[in-house]
Design an enzyme around this catalytic site. Structure first.
Site, PDB file in Angstrom:
ATOM      1  N   ASP A 199       0.821  -1.216   0.000  1.00 37.43           N
ATOM      2  CA  ASP A 199       0.000   0.000   0.000  1.00 37.43           C
ATOM      3  C   ASP A 199       0.852   1.261   0.000  1.00 37.43           C
ATOM      4  OD1 ASP A 199      -1.980  -1.858   0.334  1.00 37.43           O
ATOM      5  OD2 ASP A 199      -2.681  -1.108   2.266  1.00 37.43           O
ATOM      6  N   ASP A 236      -2.431   5.453  -3.052  1.00 40.94           N
ATOM      7  CA  ASP A 236      -1.887   4.255  -2.426  1.00 40.94           C
ATOM      8  C   ASP A 236      -1.163   3.494  -3.527  1.00 40.94           C
ATOM      9  OD1 ASP A 236      -3.108   4.960  -0.055  1.00 40.94           O
ATOM     10  OD2 ASP A 236      -4.167   3.062   0.217  1.00 40.94           O
ATOM     11  N   HIS A 295      -7.400  -0.136  -4.162  1.00 45.37           N
ATOM     12  CA  HIS A 295      -6.364  -1.110  -4.468  1.00 45.37           C
ATOM     13  C   HIS A 295      -6.814  -2.033  -5.609  1.00 45.37           C
ATOM     14  CE1 HIS A 295      -5.017  -0.426  -0.052  1.00 45.37           C
ATOM     15  NE2 HIS A 295      -4.846   0.637  -0.819  1.00 45.37           N
ATOM     16  N   ASP A 327      -5.365  -4.731  -6.811  1.00 40.23           N
ATOM     17  CA  ASP A 327      -4.885  -6.110  -6.883  1.00 40.23           C
ATOM     18  C   ASP A 327      -5.873  -7.154  -6.366  1.00 40.23           C
ATOM     19  OD1 ASP A 327      -4.466  -5.124  -4.366  1.00 40.23           O
ATOM     20  OD2 ASP A 327      -2.353  -5.706  -4.225  1.00 40.23           O
ATOM     21  N   CYS A 343      -0.702  -7.975  -1.152  1.00 37.82           N
ATOM     22  CA  CYS A 343      -0.747  -6.769  -0.307  1.00 37.82           C
ATOM     23  C   CYS A 343       0.337  -6.766   0.770  1.00 37.82           C
ATOM     24  CB  CYS A 343      -2.084  -6.681   0.425  1.00 37.82           C
ATOM     25  SG  CYS A 343      -3.531  -6.647  -0.609  1.00 37.82           S
TER      26      CYS A 343
END
Ligand code: GLY
Length: 376
Positions: free
Chosen positions: A137, A209, A258, A260, A359
């Site tokens: 992150d 991020d 995010h 992913d 992550c």
């Protein structure tokens, strides 16, 4: 590899990784070097949960956090996560680190930090931090450069401090170190009503991020989100310079935070997607795209930060090998069928705290050079 996908440096030998200069200092050659999410992993940072606390509530979180967490963050922000769940998650992280070492990957861990200490700027205060569990992150490695992200959650203002010992050591060995401009995170950054549609953040200053970006050699794909604004994307685009091309993609995710658990490239020409969120566009015309099977998490499992789709947040060790959560049997079967060796690791307690294998790691070094993989 499907027809039309351009070959990487390791296959063609045509493109060399940029030559490295330590500017007269004694250094190892390219201690930091990673261009993709799939080249053979040589060194990685694995986060930890030492001192981790609930995040302190801020209104922009309403756009991304499960509604069941809102009061929890309001009331428990700055206080530790419940036991024994947090210790089980910490053990899962330690097991992941051991598994990676057994696979021949060098593993580094961040500094412990006291996240229970409050802090303030002239404009706002936070009763505590969060954790050093999710280096993806806050940090991003592009080539030989470590980028520190300007994150928009106030409780994460000092998050990269836990990684500073590591970053300084990589810098002294020759890596480039690029902290983004320090954000002010004043009220001007936040949309007046984060539930009114649109993004929860404004264009007041650059924020992002790092986990909203995903790397495909010279091409970097990004989603704008409730923590990443266009200003932040433009800052990164200009900081990286003309060697890289940044591509914005549209996703169908009202809670976007995010990328992913929405798309994840596992090898050149192999893209895993969340079928509810993303329909591949022309960028991936030459790629084989497969939809991730639904997650297997029980409906009553505590998920403080994210959706069960972190099931697809796997970590590639090389173009044939992925670390996958051991309960995600449909995903393991699908990836095995696709030609991958799957390494199953228990990680459901860690899911509760906001992520999975991609992550909780950040690449330090993968072999291979910059390469061109996208159809642009
Ligand atoms: N932040 C990714 C997800 O909740 O799926």
């Amino acid at each position: 590899m499907p027809q039309g996908v351009q070959r990487s440096v390791r296959e063609t030998g045509e493109e060399e990784a940029p030559s490295h200069s330590c500017r007269g200092e004694v250094c190892e050659t390219q201690v930091v070097r990673s261009y993709t999410e799939w080249d053979p992993l040589e060194e990685v940072v694995v986060g930890h949960l030492d001192g981790a606390v609930f995040p302190a509530w801020q209104a922009s979180m309403a756009a991304t956090m499960p509604e069941s967490s809102w009061n929890l963050f309001r009331e428990q922000g700055g206080r530790p996560f419940p036991e024994p769940h947090a210790s089980a998650a910490q053990r899962e992280l330690d097991t992941l680190a051991r598994v990676l070492e057994l696979e021949g990957v060098k593993v580094a861990r961040p500094e412990p930090a006291n996240q229970e200490t409050g802090f303030a700027t002239p404009h706002w205060q936070s009763p505590g931090g969060l954790y050093a569990a999710m280096p993806r992150d806050s940090l991003m490695v592009v080539g030989d450069t470590i980028i520190e992200a300007p994150m928009s959650w106030r409780c994460r203002y000092h998050e990269s401090d836990s990684f500073r010992t590591l970053i300084k050591s990589y810098f002294l060995k020759g890596a480039n170190w690029l902290p983004a401009p320090r954000p002010q995170l004043t009220d001007d950054l936040f949309a007046p009503d984060p539930r009114a549609g649109g993004y929860a953040i404004t264009e007041f200053e650059p924020v992002f991020d790092a986990a909203d970006f995903i790397r495909f050699g010279r091409d970097i794909v990004v989603q704008q989100s409730h923590v990443t604004n266009e200003f932040g994307i433009r800052w990164l685009e200009r900081a990286l310079g003309p060697e890289y091309r940044v591509h914005r993609i549209e996703v169908n995710d009202p809670h976007a935070m995010h990328i992913d658990a929405t798309i994840l490239p596992l090898a050149p020409g192999k893209l895993l997607v969340n079928g509810q969120r993303y329909i591949p566009n022309a960028l991936f015309a030459d790629w084989e795209v497969r939809v991730a099977p639904a997650p297997t998490l029980p409906y009553d499992w505590p998920m403080y930060f994210c959706s069960p789709w972190v099931s697809m947040n796997v970590l590639s060790l090389d173009p044939e090998t992925v670390v996958v959560e051991s309960h995600e049997e449909p995903l393991i079967d699908a990836l095995t069928d696709w030609g991958f060796r799957c390494i199953p690791v228990d990680f459901r307690h860690l899911y509760s705290l906001g992520g999975s294998f991609h992550c909780v790691t950040v690449d330090i070094r993968r072999s291979g050079g910059i390469g061109t993989y996208l159809n642009v």
